[in-house]
Design a protein around this motif. Structure first.
Motif, mmCIF file in Angstrom:
data_model
loop_
_atom_site.group_PDB
_atom_site.id
_atom_site.type_symbol
_atom_site.label_atom_id
_atom_site.label_comp_id
_atom_site.label_asym_id
_atom_site.label_seq_id
_atom_site.Cartn_x
_atom_site.Cartn_y
_atom_site.Cartn_z
ATOM 1 N N HIS A 38 17.912 51.063 -75.196
ATOM 2 C CA HIS A 38 18.356 50.209 -74.087
ATOM 3 C C HIS A 38 17.172 49.548 -73.387
ATOM 4 O O HIS A 38 17.213 48.361 -73.057
ATOM 5 N N ARG A 39 16.087 50.298 -73.182
ATOM 6 C CA ARG A 39 14.911 49.738 -72.512
ATOM 7 C C ARG A 39 14.259 48.629 -73.321
ATOM 8 O O ARG A 39 13.779 47.650 -72.764
ATOM 9 N N ILE A 40 14.237 48.761 -74.624
ATOM 10 C CA ILE A 40 13.549 47.777 -75.474
ATOM 11 C C ILE A 40 14.460 46.614 -75.846
ATOM 12 O O ILE A 40 14.072 45.446 -75.751
ATOM 13 N N PHE A 41 15.678 46.889 -76.279
ATOM 14 C CA PHE A 41 16.546 45.842 -76.810
ATOM 15 C C PHE A 41 17.659 45.413 -75.862
ATOM 16 O O PHE A 41 18.213 44.328 -76.034
ATOM 17 N N GLY A 42 18.013 46.250 -74.911
ATOM 18 C CA GLY A 42 19.101 45.928 -73.999
ATOM 19 C C GLY A 42 20.443 46.368 -74.563
ATOM 20 O O GLY A 42 20.698 46.265 -75.762
ATOM 21 N N ALA A 43 21.304 46.839 -73.688
ATOM 22 C CA ALA A 43 22.603 47.353 -74.109
ATOM 23 C C ALA A 43 23.483 46.259 -74.696
ATOM 24 O O ALA A 43 24.238 46.495 -75.644
ATOM 25 N N ILE A 49 25.455 44.195 -82.002
ATOM 26 C CA ILE A 49 25.217 44.689 -83.358
ATOM 27 C C ILE A 49 26.312 45.664 -83.766
ATOM 28 O O ILE A 49 26.877 45.568 -84.860
ATOM 29 N N LEU A 50 26.636 46.599 -82.880
ATOM 30 C CA LEU A 50 27.608 47.633 -83.229
ATOM 31 C C LEU A 50 29.038 47.107 -83.285
ATOM 32 O O LEU A 50 29.882 47.682 -83.979
ATOM 33 N N SER A 51 29.337 46.045 -82.574
ATOM 34 C CA SER A 51 30.697 45.523 -82.588
ATOM 35 C C SER A 51 30.894 44.438 -83.640
ATOM 36 O O SER A 51 31.989 43.898 -83.771
ATOM 37 N N ASN A 52 29.869 44.127 -84.417
ATOM 38 C CA ASN A 52 29.982 43.150 -85.492
ATOM 39 C C ASN A 52 30.905 43.711 -86.572
ATOM 40 O O ASN A 52 30.622 44.739 -87.185
ATOM 41 N N LEU A 67 16.828 50.563 -84.963
ATOM 42 C CA LEU A 67 16.572 50.202 -83.564
ATOM 43 C C LEU A 67 15.883 51.341 -82.824
ATOM 44 O O LEU A 67 14.964 51.115 -82.035
ATOM 45 N N SER A 68 16.331 52.548 -83.076
ATOM 46 C CA SER A 68 15.736 53.714 -82.419
ATOM 47 C C SER A 68 14.270 53.890 -82.841
ATOM 48 O O SER A 68 13.402 54.147 -82.010
ATOM 49 N N TYR A 69 14.020 53.739 -84.129
ATOM 50 C CA TYR A 69 12.657 53.871 -84.641
ATOM 51 C C TYR A 69 11.756 52.774 -84.075
ATOM 52 O O TYR A 69 10.638 53.037 -83.632
ATOM 53 N N GLU A 70 12.255 51.543 -84.089
ATOM 54 C CA GLU A 70 11.472 50.429 -83.559
ATOM 55 C C GLU A 70 11.221 50.583 -82.062
ATOM 56 O O GLU A 70 10.123 50.307 -81.576
ATOM 57 N N ALA A 71 12.226 51.046 -81.330
ATOM 58 C CA ALA A 71 12.057 51.244 -79.893
ATOM 59 C C ALA A 71 11.000 52.311 -79.616
ATOM 60 O O ALA A 71 10.150 52.133 -78.734
ATOM 61 N N GLU A 72 11.043 53.403 -80.363
ATOM 62 C CA GLU A 72 10.050 54.469 -80.186
ATOM 63 C C GLU A 72 8.646 53.946 -80.498
ATOM 64 O O GLU A 72 7.698 54.213 -79.751
ATOM 65 N N ALA A 73 8.509 53.188 -81.574
ATOM 66 C CA ALA A 73 7.205 52.636 -81.934
ATOM 67 C C ALA A 73 6.735 51.636 -80.881
ATOM 68 O O ALA A 73 5.545 51.594 -80.543
#
Length: 165
Positions: A38-43, A49-52, A67-73
């Motif tokens: 949420h902090r990196i990409f926004g809700a 993405i998830l509702s596509n 997304l989780s991996y990219e946000a952590e990095a």
């Protein structure tokens, strides 16, 4: 689901319904996972993405992991993110390749070129391509052979059939 909202609904302070697109991918047991994404990409972007509807559930799961991996990095290294990690691993790989070439040249200089093994001559352990989940448990392949992570009885680290005196 209202009694135990997913971590996304907790962060967004919304009611978690049965149709919540976040719930399968952001369980209430992992609140920091959604917080990072949420902090990196926004809700709103994650929701898109998830509702596509063209994505399968498996593709959504991979997207959430990415997304989780990219946000952590990106949190660890805001400038380069995953690219910086990739470059660091590429540098390590290149250094290892140089060490292999150096070792091979040293073997050629001391023992001769006929004693140097090629990359494809080096034996590969049976569990080399196993995933971490397979190594943790005793899974069975289609031919019912065990793929347990326990070492074979005769493993000593050397190939017994190719020893030279």
């Amino acid at each position: 689901m209202a009694s135990n909202p997913c971590s996304a609904c907790k962060v967004l302070k919304s009611v978690c319904t049965g149709e919540c697109v976040f719930a399968p991918y952001f369980p209430s047991t992992e609140p920091e996972k959604f917080d990072r994404v949420h902090r990196i990409f926004g809700a709103e972007n994650v929701y898109k993405i998830l509702s596509n509807e063209t994505f399968s559930p498996l593709q959504r799961e991979y997207a959430v992991k990415a997304l989780s991996y990219e946000a952590e990095a990106h949190i660890q290294d805001p400038i380069t993110g995953c690219v910086g990690m990739s470059l660091a691993y590429e540098k390590i790989l290149n250094n290892l390749k140089e060490q292999i070439v150096s070792a091979k040249n040293e073997i050629v200089a001391t023992m001769g070129s006929d004693k140097v093994p090629e990359y494809n001559d080096i034996p590969m352990p049976n569990d080399f391509l196993m995933t971490q989940n397979q190594q943790m448990g005793d899974n069975h392949r289609a031919d019912e052979a065990s793929t347990s992570a326990t070492p074979p009885a005769s493993s000593g680290g050397t190939n017994d059939t190719q020893q030279t005196p």
